[in-house]
Design a protein around this motif. Structure first.
Motif, PDB file in Angstrom:
ATOM      1  N   LEU A  80     -11.113   6.445  -5.770  1.00 21.64           N
ATOM      2  CA  LEU A  80     -10.826   5.068  -6.206  1.00 21.64           C
ATOM      3  C   LEU A  80     -10.281   5.138  -7.627  1.00 21.64           C
ATOM      4  N   TRP A  81      -9.008   4.835  -7.762  1.00 30.71           N
ATOM      5  CA  TRP A  81      -8.305   5.034  -9.029  1.00 30.71           C
ATOM      6  C   TRP A  81      -7.899   3.668  -9.611  1.00 30.71           C
ATOM      7  N   PRO A  82      -8.486   3.273 -10.701  1.00 24.20           N
ATOM      8  CA  PRO A  82      -8.150   1.964 -11.285  1.00 24.20           C
ATOM      9  C   PRO A  82      -7.067   2.063 -12.356  1.00 24.20           C
ATOM     10  N   ASP A  83      -6.256   1.032 -12.452  1.00 31.49           N
ATOM     11  CA  ASP A  83      -5.231   0.946 -13.498  1.00 31.49           C
ATOM     12  C   ASP A  83      -5.185  -0.464 -14.048  1.00 31.49           C
ATOM     13  N   LYS A  84      -4.869  -0.539 -15.332  1.00 34.02           N
ATOM     14  CA  LYS A  84      -4.563  -1.839 -15.940  1.00 34.02           C
ATOM     15  C   LYS A  84      -3.080  -2.126 -15.718  1.00 34.02           C
ATOM     16  N   LEU A  85      -2.746  -3.350 -15.342  1.00 41.36           N
ATOM     17  CA  LEU A  85      -1.343  -3.718 -15.170  1.00 41.36           C
ATOM     18  C   LEU A  85      -0.803  -4.428 -16.400  1.00 41.36           C
ATOM     19  N   TYR A  86      -1.656  -4.703 -17.372  1.00 44.49           N
ATOM     20  CA  TYR A  86      -1.245  -5.310 -18.639  1.00 44.49           C
ATOM     21  C   TYR A  86      -1.977  -4.622 -19.771  1.00 44.49           C
ATOM     22  N   GLU A  87      -1.344  -4.567 -20.909  1.00 42.86           N
ATOM     23  CA  GLU A  87      -2.080  -4.187 -22.111  1.00 42.86           C
ATOM     24  C   GLU A  87      -1.892  -5.271 -23.161  1.00 42.86           C
ATOM     25  N   ALA A  88      -2.872  -5.379 -24.029  1.00 49.40           N
ATOM     26  CA  ALA A  88      -2.842  -6.452 -25.023  1.00 49.40           C
ATOM     27  C   ALA A  88      -1.728  -6.221 -26.042  1.00 49.40           C
ATOM     28  N   SER A 107      -2.703  -4.319  -0.520  1.00 50.70           N
ATOM     29  CA  SER A 107      -1.512  -3.813   0.159  1.00 50.70           C
ATOM     30  C   SER A 107      -1.794  -2.386   0.601  1.00 50.70           C
ATOM     31  N   SER A 108      -1.102  -1.941   1.643  1.00 48.69           N
ATOM     32  CA  SER A 108      -1.310  -0.570   2.108  1.00 48.69           C
ATOM     33  C   SER A 108      -0.024   0.212   1.966  1.00 48.69           C
ATOM     34  N   ALA A 109      -0.173   1.484   1.680  1.00 51.80           N
ATOM     35  CA  ALA A 109       0.976   2.396   1.602  1.00 51.80           C
ATOM     36  C   ALA A 109       0.526   3.716   2.201  1.00 51.80           C
ATOM     37  N   GLY A 110       0.972   3.973   3.426  1.00 46.65           N
ATOM     38  CA  GLY A 110       0.497   5.171   4.104  1.00 46.65           C
ATOM     39  C   GLY A 110      -0.990   5.056   4.359  1.00 46.65           C
ATOM     40  N   GLU A 111      -1.717   6.100   4.004  1.00 44.82           N
ATOM     41  CA  GLU A 111      -3.164   6.080   4.248  1.00 44.82           C
ATOM     42  C   GLU A 111      -3.922   5.349   3.157  1.00 44.82           C
ATOM     43  N   SER A 112      -3.303   5.171   2.003  1.00 45.91           N
ATOM     44  CA  SER A 112      -4.024   4.549   0.897  1.00 45.91           C
ATOM     45  C   SER A 112      -3.799   3.035   0.887  1.00 45.91           C
ATOM     46  N   ILE A 113      -4.660   2.367   0.185  1.00 51.88           N
ATOM     47  CA  ILE A 113      -4.494   0.929  -0.016  1.00 51.88           C
ATOM     48  C   ILE A 113      -4.603   0.632  -1.510  1.00 51.88           C
ATOM     49  N   ALA A 114      -4.066  -0.496  -1.918  1.00 54.17           N
ATOM     50  CA  ALA A 114      -4.167  -0.891  -3.324  1.00 54.17           C
ATOM     51  C   ALA A 114      -4.664  -2.329  -3.409  1.00 54.17           C
ATOM     52  N   VAL A 115      -5.619  -2.558  -4.278  1.00 53.48           N
ATOM     53  CA  VAL A 115      -6.168  -3.904  -4.519  1.00 53.48           C
ATOM     54  C   VAL A 115      -5.656  -4.349  -5.879  1.00 53.48           C
ATOM     55  N   GLU A 116      -5.101  -5.538  -5.949  1.00 60.27           N
ATOM     56  CA  GLU A 116      -4.647  -6.057  -7.245  1.00 60.27           C
ATOM     57  C   GLU A 116      -5.379  -7.372  -7.514  1.00 60.27           C
ATOM     58  N   THR A 117      -5.962  -7.486  -8.690  1.00 59.00           N
ATOM     59  CA  THR A 117      -6.752  -8.686  -8.969  1.00 59.00           C
ATOM     60  C   THR A 117      -5.966  -9.675  -9.823  1.00 59.00           C
ATOM     61  N   ALA A 118      -6.426 -10.909  -9.810  1.00 56.44           N
ATOM     62  CA  ALA A 118      -5.778 -11.968 -10.585  1.00 56.44           C
ATOM     63  C   ALA A 118      -5.844 -11.691 -12.082  1.00 56.44           C
ATOM     64  N   GLU A 119      -6.773 -10.836 -12.496  1.00 57.03           N
ATOM     65  CA  GLU A 119      -6.898 -10.520 -13.921  1.00 57.03           C
ATOM     66  C   GLU A 119      -6.001  -9.368 -14.326  1.00 57.03           C
ATOM     67  N   GLY A 120      -5.171  -8.859 -13.392  1.00 61.78           N
ATOM     68  CA  GLY A 120      -4.206  -7.822 -13.750  1.00 61.78           C
ATOM     69  C   GLY A 120      -4.774  -6.418 -13.728  1.00 61.78           C
ATOM     70  N   VAL A 121      -5.578  -6.123 -12.721  1.00 56.21           N
ATOM     71  CA  VAL A 121      -6.125  -4.773 -12.540  1.00 56.21           C
ATOM     72  C   VAL A 121      -5.824  -4.329 -11.121  1.00 56.21           C
ATOM     73  N   ARG A 122      -5.472  -3.044 -10.983  1.00 53.34           N
ATOM     74  CA  ARG A 122      -5.178  -2.492  -9.653  1.00 53.34           C
ATOM     75  C   ARG A 122      -6.149  -1.351  -9.370  1.00 53.34           C
ATOM     76  N   LEU A 123      -6.635  -1.319  -8.142  1.00 49.74           N
ATOM     77  CA  LEU A 123      -7.455  -0.186  -7.709  1.00 49.74           C
ATOM     78  C   LEU A 123      -6.766   0.436  -6.506  1.00 49.74           C
ATOM     79  N   THR A 124      -6.415   1.738  -6.618  1.00 48.57           N
ATOM     80  CA  THR A 124      -5.825   2.458  -5.492  1.00 48.57           C
ATOM     81  C   THR A 124      -6.939   3.245  -4.810  1.00 48.57           C
ATOM     82  N   VAL A 125      -7.042   3.056  -3.496  1.00 49.37           N
ATOM     83  CA  VAL A 125      -8.098   3.726  -2.732  1.00 49.37           C
ATOM     84  C   VAL A 125      -7.450   4.733  -1.796  1.00 49.37           C
ATOM     85  N   ILE A 126      -7.805   5.997  -1.967  1.00 46.09           N
ATOM     86  CA  ILE A 126      -7.163   7.075  -1.210  1.00 46.09           C
ATOM     87  C   ILE A 126      -8.223   7.821  -0.413  1.00 46.09           C
TER      88      ILE A 126
END
Lengths: 735, 182
Positions: A568-576, A508-527
């Protein structure tokens, strides 16, 4: 020197038996599983019985091995009618060598009659001589130094079968011919590999064919000749078997798959390469990734057979791996590239500049100057590798070729997936099909700070076609939290440059940055840190693995010289929230006779963990399917992460069917749970391992997960300094 | 196709005999090997050819060329001719054997001719090294043999083979040209 009574390549059999009999934890579970499967259905698991006999001395396994070997030998003559053995004979050669070795492990058992032995030996000699000896001799290694997985496979097979039946067990002159003729092949085969140990055939061939072939060849030659073949650097390039196996060990990514480096990629790595490295080097730390990834119960196809687990058990270190230290190394090599890895392995970036193909021969060695592979929190973020035939997006205009194949048919195909535009690289003036036209090219290492930064120079790729004076990429891992990728370019004139990326499909894109979200629940924001245009387009059929689709993102600028940087900023969308690997009730279902309602109430065969084949834990029948059920305490659990290999599973929560959207083969699916009850029953129907190929099955842990909402990072650039802030922490990077 | 264990053991015993004769440099081994070229089992023929290549010596060349001429009369099966393991019932044993062995006998004849070092094999090898009807394994083997014979008359054909679509043929042709040109 030759001891006919000593099982070939088995080392100290007493030590092996003590090691496996005294194994604990997952290693013991794996060994139990192999024994149970070998005893229960040897013809379905033909790679297991001989080893079980070797490692236990029990005749029940020798009887199973005899059954398998006689069946194999009876089928050998008719295999000449197969197209595989006619036109891809190396694929049949390499397994035959290992089957002959396994015969040596059981041949002296009284379950074999003299007639059995005569038939089996004759069958191997005939099969290898008519098919693989003749095939090997066609290959031009001795005259030209050509070296690849096919030649290595055939040479190893002639060596082993020639030795076993011409020297060790018997004196067949025909076997002796194969042995003596194949011996001189190995110095040029290894010596003509690049000194780095990277074979140019890509990570898939490296991991599943070259690695096993080198490990077995090294062990075989050392046993036959009594000389060191592991450390020897061989002319003309100076490669050694050690350098090759060490390079292969670096192909493991923390996400549990091997690199999509050049062609193919993204499959379960072979464990036997690490086990051999640990065994031969004496460094038990080499096998750490296997434990860290809980991938004990996967048995991937190696060298066209299913014996990875057998060699892993044979070569497994006698003692435990030393405590502490990295599981996944951070490394760099001038000839090929390098990897930045956070100490805990959660963040991983590999930058490559290895030797490319040239013009219309970019097949396996891709044109990937400074391309990146990124894996965050156990989830691949970028994609690379090969494209499916249906993928038209990478059919670049100038990459069509008519080529005749081994089948005498001419074909038109597009080799765009091997060129620059199919990689996470800098594209100049929109030329996607760029590749070297005169000779293969590679980049070089400029600087490397382990775990922190790596710089590769790939100017030659661009200078051949443009007025490029310098093209370099620096990747930084900042505070073990995020990446900054900077391209420093210097062209004599202005060009349109695109920093091209291929990401997993949800972008998905938001302004100049984009965000990648994976099926395993990880997001990478690219600015992007510089003014640029962003172009996003979905690509179907690339890569040929994972989701078989992706999103191409171009960050585009007009410039002649300067830097072009991205955060490139990664985030976990879930924690155990809780480990739910244990406590599953298991019901075998060989004939698929149960439905969900019946399986929900049927008395279980046993209660066990869900981290692999049930035979790890008890004597349950070998069945095509299994049902697992367990009560889950849903408090705080918004989702469940299942073991890898559950992409084909069907699930029910309290009787209601659940979908597994986006589940990807070989990665652990994350499934949102939407039940309302505090405690719910999860019921899972899953295919069980069959025919020795339990890579087709499942492995790893199961966890309940809690959804989190990480704050997006704020990035401020001031001159040569950038400041990145998120979740109360501030990080500064100086260029 | 023979699947009887006794047949397999008997054939391998004969193949072993051919290999054993090949190791022997004595003149008396020639007769046994030449007799092996006429054996009904193609695997024994193959072992006899390899044996003659090991033994070397020009006396074998006419016999190898004769076998090559016979093999040229046999059908050539490519990948497009795939019928799977269930071959048509009406096929003769000869057809089945040709389908099973394909390029193998011809390529080994080429290697043996190269080892034997007699220029009388030149014409046959020149024809084979560029013949696109043959499997690439045969072309590559013919190129190697021409490199061993080192006869400049092979150069025009080798220049063509050096541009072959297939890697082994190309590589061997270029090597052979280097052997001849020095």
């Amino acid at each position: 020197m030759t001891d006919a009574a000593k099982p070939f390549l088995a080392g100290d059999v007493g030590l092996l038996r003590r090691k496996l009999a005294g194994a604990e934890g997952p290693l013991a579970n794996l060994w139990s599983c192999v024994k149970r499967l070998a005893a229960a259905d040897p013809l379905k698991y033909p790679w297991f019985p001989a080893f079980c006999h070797l490692a236990t001395g029990e005749e029940v396994y020798a009887r199973g091995a005899r059954e398998c070997l006689l069946k194999l030998c009876n089928e050998m003559p008719a295999s000449n009618y197969n197209m595989g053995i006619q036109f891809h004979y190396w694929c049949a050669a390499f397994p035959a060598a290992r089957q002959a070795i396994m015969y040596d492990w059981v041949a002296d058992s009284p379950v074999f009659s003299d007639d059995d032995r005569r038939f089996i030996e004759s069958s191997f000699i005939r099969h290898v001589f008519v098919n693989f000896y003749t095939g090997l001799r066609v290959k031009p290694t001795l005259e030209t130094g050509a070296s690849d997985n096919q030649i290595l496979s055939c040479a190893f097979t002639c060596l082993v079968v020639g030795y076993l039946f011409g020297v060790k067990r018997a004196r067949h002159p025909l076997a002796r011919v194969m042995y003596e003729e194949s011996l001189p092949w190995f110095e040029p085969l290894i010596g003509n590999m690049p000194a780095s140990g990277y074979s140019l055939e890509g990570s898939t061939y490296m991991d599943v064919v070259v690695g096993p072939a080198v490990a077995l060849t090294c062990a075989a030659l050392e046993e036959m000749t009594g000389q060191d073949w592991f450390e020897r650097r061989l002319p003309p390039n100076g490669a050694s078997m050690r350098s090759m196996i060490e390079m292969i060990s670096r192909i493991w990514m923390p996400c549990g798959l091997y690199l999509p480096w050049d062609n193919h990629g993204y499959h379960e790595p072979a464990k036997m390469n690490l086990a051999f490295l640990a065994c031969r080097s004496g460094d038990a730390a080499c096998v750490r990734p296997i434990a860290a990834l809980d991938c004990w119960a996967v048995n991937p196809c190696v060298g066209w057979g299913w014996d990875d687990t057998i060699w892993t058990l044979l070569w497994w270190p006698d003692g435990p791996a030393p405590a502490g230290g990295r599981v996944f190394p951070t490394w760099a090599h001038d000839e090929v590239g390098g990897a930045l890895v956070s100490p805990d392995g959660s963040l991983y970036l590999m930058q490559m500049w290895d030797t490319s193909g040239v013009n219309d021969s970019v097949g396996r060695p891709h044109v990937n100057p400074n391309s990146l592979v990124i894996d965050c929190f156990g989830s691949p973020i970028t994609v690379d590798g090969n494209a499916m035939e249906s993928c038209s997006a990478l059919n670049f205009e100038d990459c069509w070729q008519d080529r005749q194949g081994m089948d005498f048919f001419a074909r038109r195909f597009n080799f765009g997936a091997g060129t620059l535009g199919a990689h996470n690289c800098i594209i100049v003036d929109g030329w996607e099909g760029l590749r070297p036209m005169k000779r293969p090219l590679r980049g070089s290492l400029v600087a490397f700070t382990p775990g922190r930064a790596i710089t590769g120079d790939v100017t030659p790729f661009y200078a051949e076609h443009y007025d490029a004076r310098s093209v370099r990429r620096t990747s930084r891992l900042v505070d073990d939290r995020f990446f900054v990728v900077s391209d420093a370019v210097d062209f004599a004139s202005e060009h349109t440059l695109a920093s091209r990326w291929y990401f997993r499909p949800l972008v998905s894109s938001a302004g100049e940055s984009i965000a990648v979200e994976t099926a395993e629940g990880v997001r990478l924001t690219v600015i992007p840190l510089d003014d640029c245009e962003t172009a996003i387009r979905p690509v179907e059929g690339f890569p040929s693995t994972l989701e078989k689709q992706c999103v191409q993102v171009d960050f585009i600028r007009r410039m002649s010289s300067g830097t072009f940087s991205l955060v490139l900023w990664p985030d976990k969308l879930y924690e155990a929230a809780a480990d739910v690997t244990d406590g599953w009730e298991f019901i075998p279902d060989d004939g698929e006779s149960l439905d969900a309602a019946a399986a929900a109430t049927r008395a279980p065969a046993m209660t066990l963990p869900i981290d692999g084949p049930p035979q790890q834990y008890g004597d349950v029948p070998v069945a095509a399917f299994g049902w697992y059920r367990r009560k889950l305490d849903m408090a705080g659990g918004a989702a469940i992460r299942l073991p890898r290999g559950f992409h084909k599973a069907r699930l029910w929560l309290d009787g209601d069917p659940l979908e597994l959207p986006g589940a990807v083969e070989s990665l652990p699916p994350v499934l949102k749970l939407c039940g309302t009850a505090r405690v719910a029953q999860l019921l899972i129907k899953v295919p069980l391992p069959s025919h020795g190929a339990y890579a087709e099955s499942f492995y790893g842990k199961a966890s309940l997960l809690r959804r989190v909402s990480p704050e997006s990072p704020k990035v401020v650039r001031a001159g040569r300094k950038i400041t990145v802030s998120a979740a109360g922490a501030t990080h500064e990077v100086e260029f | 196709m023979r699947t009887n264990p006794e047949d397999i053991c008997r054939i391998v015993s004969e193949m072993d005999r051919m290999a054993g004769l090949g190791f022997e440099a004595c003149p008396c081994s020639l007769g046994g090997l030449v007799a092996g070229l006429g054996h009904p089992a193609w695997e024994v023929k193959l072992a006899a050819v390899v044996g003659l290549g090991l033994r070397r010596g020009r006396a074998a060349v006419p016999h190898l060329l004769e076998l090559l001429r016979w093999e040229h009369t046999q059908p050539i099966y490519g990948q497009k001719d795939s019928v799977g393991q269930d071959l048509p019932k009406e096929w003769t044993e000869e057809q089945r054997a040709a389908y099973a062995r394909r390029w193998r006998l011809k390529s080994e004849i080429c290697f043996a001719l190269g080892n034997c070092g007699d220029a009388s094999a030149l014409d046959a090898l020149i024809l084979l090294c560029t013949d696109q009807k043959e499997d690439y394994n045969v072309r590559a083997a013919a190129c190697k043999a021409l490199g061993q014979l080192r006869d400049p008359r092979a150069l025009p054909a080798l220049r063509v083979a050096a541009g072959d679509w297939e890697f082994c043929t190309r590589a061997r042709a270029r090597w052979a040209m280097r052997q001849i040109e020095g």
